[in-house]
Design an enzyme around this catalytic site. Structure first.
Site: not given
Ligand SMILES: *Cc1c(COP(=O)(O)O)cnc(C)c1O
Length: 360
Positions: A104, A172, A196
């Site tokens: 990511w 993030d 999540k």
């Molecule tokens: C799942 C995830 C993403 C992607 O998220 P989307 O909402 O599908 O774009 C980005 N960063 C991390 C750390 C993730 O676990």
């Protein structure tokens, strides 16, 4: 399948939601409260949905302790849109530090490179991302911000605390948002796809300092400017109404769990039960360095891929869903987000122990 025989859901994302939240959503699908109109069918400018939006914002502010210097935004496009929206607003040909701790992070880096200079201030790529980089960052002078991924969903690693950087942090936090308290004063912005730890897919939570947002470029598309969404309070266009409603209920549930301090204790207890089991026998191996272990995504391996496949199938038959590792790394992964109950992790550990007796 009846609602009473739901499986224990270890999916990495979308992940499980608290049962009481889902039940409250179900109650309001046909009519939000006594309004006579379902939650999905209200105008986003009507007083009923405005109340939902206000509740979601207030819940977020209470949990994170955000004052007026911060904006709370409910955007769409997932965390992946933030990978380019943040550098598009703030990088503007300048330099930013990026901490490379997994797939990511690498995706965020790739997008940022379109808008300026990305300086890798720390990386664990050479060690296949099995740990969080330690020691001081190698920061670029004059960096606009430092971007990091607080929890690496695929590799099962997590920053124990915020990296020490001279420039403000952009994080993030998609897979550990609101799983523990954060040191807000170190941040300019935190973003997370909801699916999540916060709600269903379709809404991205962005909390950003208003002064930082105001420093962003003005010559980019209206939809992609943070200031647009601050001015219009997330209603520049139609926001993802239902996911925002669910998120508001998740915030209420988190407050009842004792807020971020409360949920952190709950998360530590769950992770300990699972890691203790995996550490307790040489049959299981855990690739991640202990100090870097994630409390959200627990990854481990078995002596062979055949055994791993069998475990996934046997676990599913026993009511434990979604423990197959990410396709990029293989192995097993149990995601134990906020909504996972300790009793369910304990039941899973009992299952693992008896499975080892039969197959080890
Ligand atoms: C799942 C995830 C993403 C992607 O998220 P989307 O909402 O599908 O774009 C980005 N960063 C991390 C750390 C993730 O676990």
């Amino acid at each position: 399948m009846g609602s009473t025989d739901r499986k224990v859901n270890f999916n990495a994302g979308p992940g499980l939601l608290p049962r009481e939240v889902i039940e409250e959503v179900r109650e309001n699908l046909l009519s939000l409260g006594s309004s006579g109109v379902g939650v999905m069918e209200h105008s986003h400018r009507g007083k009923e949905f405005v109340a939902v939006l206000e509740a979601a914002e207030a819940g977020c502010r209470d949990l994170l302790g955000l004052n007026d210097e911060w904006a709370v935004l409910f955007l769409s496009g997932g965390a992946s849109t933030q990978f380019y929206m943040a550098p598009m607003n703030f990088l503007n040909g300048g330099t930013a530090n990026y901490l490379d701790t997994g797939d990511w992070s690498a995706k965020a880096i790739k997008e940022a490179q379109r808008f300026g200079t990305v300086h890798i201030a720390a990386s664990s790529k050479a060690e296949k991302y099995v740990r969080i980089p330690s020691g001081p960052l190698d920061e670029a002078p004059g960096a606009v911000y430092t971007h990091f991924t607080s929890n690496n969903t695929i590799y099962g690693t997590q920053w124990r605390q915020e990296p020490e950087a001279k420039s403000p942090l952009i994080c993030d936090a998609s897979s550990d948002i609101m799983s523990r308290p954060v040191a807000l004063d170190k941040y300019a912005m935190i973003y997370a796809g909801a699916q999540k730890n916060l709600g269903p897919a379709g809404v991205t939570l962005v909390v950003v300092r208003k002064d930082f947002a105001a420093s962003g470029r003005k010559d980019i598309p209206t939809m992609l400017r943070y200031t647009t969404h601050i001015e219009k309070e997330s209603c520049f266009n139609t926001p993802p109404c239902l996911p925002i409603y669910v998120m508001a209920l998740v915030f209420k549930w988190l407050a009842k769990k004792g807020g971020l301090e409360g949920i952190e204790k709950h998360n530590e207890a769950k992770a300990k039960v699972l890691y203790d089991c995996l550490d307790g026998s040489a049959f299981w191996t855990t690739p991640v360095e202990k100090a870097s272990r994630s409390l959200m995504n627990v990854v481990w391996r078995l002596p062979s891929e055949e055994l791993e496949k069998k475990l996934v199938a046997d676990a599913s038959a026993a009511g434990f869903h979604g423990i197959k590792g990410h396709r990029n790394v293989g192995g097993l992964r149990a995601s134990i987000y906020n909504a996972m109950e300790l009793a369910d992790v304990e039941r899973f550990v009992a299952f693992l122990k008896s499975w080892e007796k039969a197959n080890g």
